[in-house]
Write an enzyme that holds these catalytic residues in place. Structure first.
Site, PDB file in Angstrom:
ATOM      1  N   ASP A 145       0.863  -1.182   0.000  1.00  0.00           N
ATOM      2  CA  ASP A 145       0.000   0.000   0.000  1.00  0.00           C
ATOM      3  C   ASP A 145       0.894   1.225   0.000  1.00  0.00           C
ATOM      4  O   ASP A 145       1.993   1.203   0.569  1.00  0.00           O
ATOM      5  CB  ASP A 145      -0.901   0.011   1.243  1.00  0.00           C
ATOM      6  CG  ASP A 145      -1.993  -1.042   1.203  1.00  0.00           C
ATOM      7  OD1 ASP A 145      -2.387  -1.441   0.096  1.00  0.00           O
ATOM      8  OD2 ASP A 145      -2.449  -1.460   2.283  1.00  0.00           O
ATOM      9  N   ASP A 159      -6.983  -1.505  -4.458  1.00  0.00           N
ATOM     10  CA  ASP A 159      -8.053  -1.166  -3.510  1.00  0.00           C
ATOM     11  C   ASP A 159      -9.001  -0.136  -4.125  1.00  0.00           C
ATOM     12  O   ASP A 159     -10.222  -0.243  -3.986  1.00  0.00           O
ATOM     13  CB  ASP A 159      -7.474  -0.605  -2.211  1.00  0.00           C
ATOM     14  CG  ASP A 159      -6.582  -1.589  -1.480  1.00  0.00           C
ATOM     15  OD1 ASP A 159      -6.773  -2.812  -1.644  1.00  0.00           O
ATOM     16  OD2 ASP A 159      -5.681  -1.129  -0.749  1.00  0.00           O
TER      17      ASP A 159
END
Length: 186
Positions: A145, A159
């Site tokens: 991330d 995401d």
């Protein structure tokens, strides 16, 4: 030829037979789904490769002051770091989502649904790739991330694709549009 048509009969309007153009239209929707999924997957994969190569173990890059920065994080859990001990379960869930989308694609005649499912498929494949191939091991890997808005969870492009696909599915459902292209009013 005319004799064969008179014996076989031609479908009347309202018959359950699919029009001849339905098969090519369905294939075009599947192609759209696959193109969107591939684009989402490649953008996610490329961004993660860049983040791992250039940003990991480096200070965050401020994009918009304190509101948005790029910061490499390895997330073994789900959104917001929830469920770090359940990485294998999230891997199975992602694999199941992929299988469901592939099965649903056979009945897909709606372009908006093709886009929504393509986003979900690309995002699920992006995060599943991390879970399978990244450390600490197969099916236990941590997702990369890097998009870090202030006062929010750190996330990635996979995401984003999943969330956008999910929102689009909710909107299509509220409008009564089914994946097969039919519209229903409840």
């Amino acid at each position: 030829m005319a004799e064969a048509e008179s014996i076989i009969g031609t479908p009347e309007v309202g018959d359950d037979a699919q029009p001849e153009s339905a098969a090519p239209r369905g294939r075009r929707r599947i192609v759209a789904l696959l193109v969107v999924a591939l684009l989402a997957y490649l953008l996610d994969f490329g961004s993660k490769m860049l983040v791992v190569a250039k940003l990991e173990h480096q200070p965050p890059i401020r994009i918009i002051g304190d509101l948005l920065k790029f910061e490499a994080i390895r997330n073994p859990g789900a959104a917001f770091g929830f469920g770090e001990a359940f990485t294998i379960i999230f891997t199975c869930i992602a694999a199941t989502v992929i299988i469901v989308i592939v099965r649903l694609a056979r009945k897909l005649y709606s372009l908006p649904w093709a886009i929504a499912l393509g986003l979900l498929l690309g995002g699920a494949l992006g995060n599943l790739t991390d879970r399978i191939f990244r450390s600490p091991g197969v099916f236990r890997g941590a997702v990369v991330d890097f998009i870090a808005p202030a006062h929010f969870a750190v996330f990635n492009l996979a995401d984003s694709a999943i969330v956008c696909g999910g929102i689009l599915i909710v909107l299509l459902s509220f409008r009564g549009l089914d994946p097969d292209g039919t519209v229903h009013k409840d």
